[in-house]
Write an enzyme that holds these catalytic residues in place. Sequence first.
Site, short mmCIF file in Angstrom:
data_model
loop_
_atom_site.label_atom_id
_atom_site.label_comp_id
_atom_site.label_asym_id
_atom_site.label_seq_id
_atom_site.Cartn_x
_atom_site.Cartn_y
_atom_site.Cartn_z
N ARG A 120 37.55 63.28 10.87
CA ARG A 120 36.11 63.08 11.18
C ARG A 120 35.41 62.12 10.22
NH1 ARG A 120 36.60 68.61 11.94
NH2 ARG A 120 36.88 69.13 14.13
N LYS A 142 29.58 48.70 12.56
CA LYS A 142 30.04 48.83 13.95
C LYS A 142 31.55 48.71 13.97
CE LYS A 142 26.08 47.10 16.58
NZ LYS A 142 25.59 46.04 17.50
N GLU A 184 27.80 31.83 13.61
CA GLU A 184 27.07 33.05 13.24
C GLU A 184 26.20 32.81 12.00
OE1 GLU A 184 26.97 35.69 15.14
OE2 GLU A 184 28.77 35.55 16.39
N LYS A 226 21.88 40.06 7.23
CA LYS A 226 22.49 41.16 8.01
C LYS A 226 22.18 42.49 7.34
CE LYS A 226 25.63 42.98 11.01
NZ LYS A 226 26.79 42.83 11.86
N GLU A 236 20.59 50.21 15.92
CA GLU A 236 20.15 49.25 16.94
C GLU A 236 19.16 49.86 17.95
OE1 GLU A 236 23.22 46.51 18.19
OE2 GLU A 236 22.13 46.06 20.02
N ARG A 240 17.86 45.18 15.33
CA ARG A 240 19.28 44.79 15.25
C ARG A 240 19.73 44.03 16.50
NH1 ARG A 240 24.36 48.18 12.60
NH2 ARG A 240 25.87 46.50 12.92
N ASN A 244 21.92 39.54 18.50
CA ASN A 244 22.66 39.12 19.70
C ASN A 244 22.09 37.85 20.32
OD1 ASN A 244 24.58 41.22 19.72
ND2 ASN A 244 23.00 42.62 20.43
N HIS A 247 24.14 35.77 22.62
CA HIS A 247 25.35 36.53 22.95
C HIS A 247 25.42 36.93 24.42
CE1 HIS A 247 25.82 36.47 18.67
NE2 HIS A 247 26.87 37.27 18.68
N HIS A 251 28.71 35.99 25.95
CA HIS A 251 29.71 36.93 26.49
C HIS A 251 30.09 36.56 27.92
CE1 HIS A 251 28.36 40.16 23.40
NE2 HIS A 251 29.40 39.49 22.95
N HIS A 264 34.86 33.41 20.34
CA HIS A 264 33.55 34.06 20.45
C HIS A 264 32.43 33.17 19.88
CE1 HIS A 264 30.64 37.31 20.34
NE2 HIS A 264 30.45 37.07 19.05
P1 NAD Z 1 40.36 37.69 14.36
O1 NAD Z 1 40.28 38.90 13.57
O2 NAD Z 1 41.20 37.69 15.57
O3 NAD Z 1 40.82 36.48 13.41
C1 NAD Z 1 40.97 35.20 13.96
C2 NAD Z 1 42.35 34.62 13.65
O4 NAD Z 1 42.36 34.19 12.28
C3 NAD Z 1 43.49 35.61 13.78
O5 NAD Z 1 44.61 34.95 14.28
C4 NAD Z 1 43.72 36.05 12.33
O6 NAD Z 1 45.02 36.53 12.10
C5 NAD Z 1 43.49 34.75 11.62
N1 NAD Z 1 43.11 34.86 10.21
C6 NAD Z 1 42.25 35.75 9.67
N2 NAD Z 1 42.03 35.43 8.39
C7 NAD Z 1 42.78 34.36 8.10
C8 NAD Z 1 42.97 33.57 6.94
N3 NAD Z 1 42.24 33.79 5.84
N4 NAD Z 1 43.84 32.55 7.00
C9 NAD Z 1 44.53 32.27 8.14
N5 NAD Z 1 44.36 32.96 9.28
C10 NAD Z 1 43.50 33.99 9.26
O7 NAD Z 1 38.90 37.19 14.86
P2 NAD Z 1 37.45 37.27 14.19
O8 NAD Z 1 36.71 36.13 14.78
O9 NAD Z 1 37.49 37.43 12.72
O10 NAD Z 1 36.87 38.62 14.78
C11 NAD Z 1 36.69 38.83 16.16
C12 NAD Z 1 36.56 40.30 16.40
O11 NAD Z 1 35.42 40.79 15.71
C13 NAD Z 1 36.36 40.67 17.86
O12 NAD Z 1 37.19 41.75 18.17
C14 NAD Z 1 34.90 41.09 17.93
O13 NAD Z 1 34.68 42.06 18.93
C15 NAD Z 1 34.68 41.64 16.56
N6 NAD Z 1 33.29 41.61 16.11
C16 NAD Z 1 32.78 42.74 15.60
C17 NAD Z 1 31.48 42.77 15.13
C18 NAD Z 1 30.95 44.01 14.51
O14 NAD Z 1 29.76 44.07 14.20
N7 NAD Z 1 31.77 45.01 14.28
C19 NAD Z 1 30.70 41.60 15.16
C20 NAD Z 1 31.26 40.45 15.67
C21 NAD Z 1 32.57 40.45 16.14
N1 GLY Z 2 27.24 41.84 15.41
C1 GLY Z 2 26.04 42.48 15.82
C2 GLY Z 2 25.71 43.69 15.02
O1 GLY Z 2 26.36 43.98 14.05
O2 GLY Z 2 24.80 44.37 15.37
#
Ligand code: NAD
Ligand code: GLY
Length: 365
Positions: A120, A142, A184, A226, A236, A240, A244, A247, A251, A264
């Site tokens: 939990r 998130k 971003e 942020k 949110e 918050r 977006n 977005h 999306h 993205h």
């Molecule tokens: P990702 O985690 O897929 O990373 C992108 C690519 O870069 C991958 O191939 C990864 O292995 C590679 N990589 C990472 N660090 C590296 C480094 N230092 N050197 C070489 N390669 C590297 O993509 P992302 O854009 O970081 O994240 C996208 C994800 O984040 C999505 O799933 C999205 O839904 C999520 N997201 C979450 C939030 C949130 O608030 N939680 C906000 C925005 C996005």
């Molecule tokens: N990425 C949007 C949020 O964290 O609310």
Amino acid sequence: MSPVVVEVALAERSYPIHIGCGLLADAARWRPAVGGRHVLVVSNDTVAPLYLERVTGGLEGCICATLVLADGEQYKTLDSAARVFAALAALGANRDATVIALGGGVIGDLAGFAAACWMRGIAFVQMPTTLLAMVDSSVGGKTGVNLPAGKNLVGAFHQPHAVVIDTGTLSTLPSREYSAGLAEVVKYGAIGDRGFFAWLEARADALAARDDGVLAEAIATSCRHKAGVVARDEREHGERALLNFGHTFGHAIEAEAGYGALLHGEAVAIGMVLAARLSARLGRAAAADGERLARLLARFGLPVDLPQGFSAERLLARMQLDKKNLSGRLRLILWSGLGAAELVDGVEADAIGSLLVEAGSRERA
Ligand code: NAD
Ligand code: GLY
């Protein structure tokens, strides 16, 4: 530049975001966030060979295990979460265990979700290695995984105990991923800080060249924004949602292009420009502000126009399914100009439809 600490001040528990070059190997800085003896480090097979040893090297005295998953959004699933649970069970992790997420947003969301569920909720530390994860996904709690029915459909709010941003890891990030993260960064200026936007314009070349000092400052400013939004509206209920900006368009574009075709951040860049153009068309903002936004994004190598072949009708249909809509009324984040985003309820579908038709022909012209 010496490391910077930005605090995320929440009512229940605050936590630090450490930002600096070489911080993964500087365990003295982040070890206080690792509570009990058991630690599981989760990473993927792209990031682990580059950076995992720096992290495990700082965990002397802990009972430590590592889990290296395959790289890719398609592995942000319940199956992968089950692999994290199995690794925690094998480690004998109790409620005082810590999960460390080393990677981009995929690993951060997945490992954070598993930490939220294990007994939990146990401690976790975010060690983001993409620019997008540094300025957005690692901060704010998130977490979640995808289902075949859609992205991020299962998740939890679970705040990390610390975020450790080693800007040095960006040296290996592919350039498309880096630019996607810059979208971003630009967003924070666009939605709430004209001064920061102008600062980014003045340093666009240094940022594009990954100058560490400028980059660390841009990341720190983004994280401050942020952190402020999350502190004021953790779950949110209002402000918050402004994060977006672009977005809802983004999306829809990302899904319509087929996941993986556009990153993205690339889809969000196009989406922010469309949101700015729609705001101008509705008489809410000066058109010149939208063009200024498009120019800065383009300087970072980001797309700002709809790619060829998109159907306005299909994009609009996808936007009508967005979570923010209420009772069939379209709600969008628009702006009244640079630095001033707002949630707008009841945006006419016709206005969006004609903008999308024109955006499609604009690219083809
Ligand atoms: P990702 O985690 O897929 O990373 C992108 C690519 O870069 C991958 O191939 C990864 O292995 C590679 N990589 C990472 N660090 C590296 C480094 N230092 N050197 C070489 N390669 C590297 O993509 P992302 O854009 O970081 O994240 C996208 C994800 O984040 C999505 O799933 C999205 O839904 C999520 N997201 C979450 C939030 C949130 O608030 N939680 C906000 C925005 C996005
Ligand atoms: N990425 C949007 C949020 O964290 O609310």
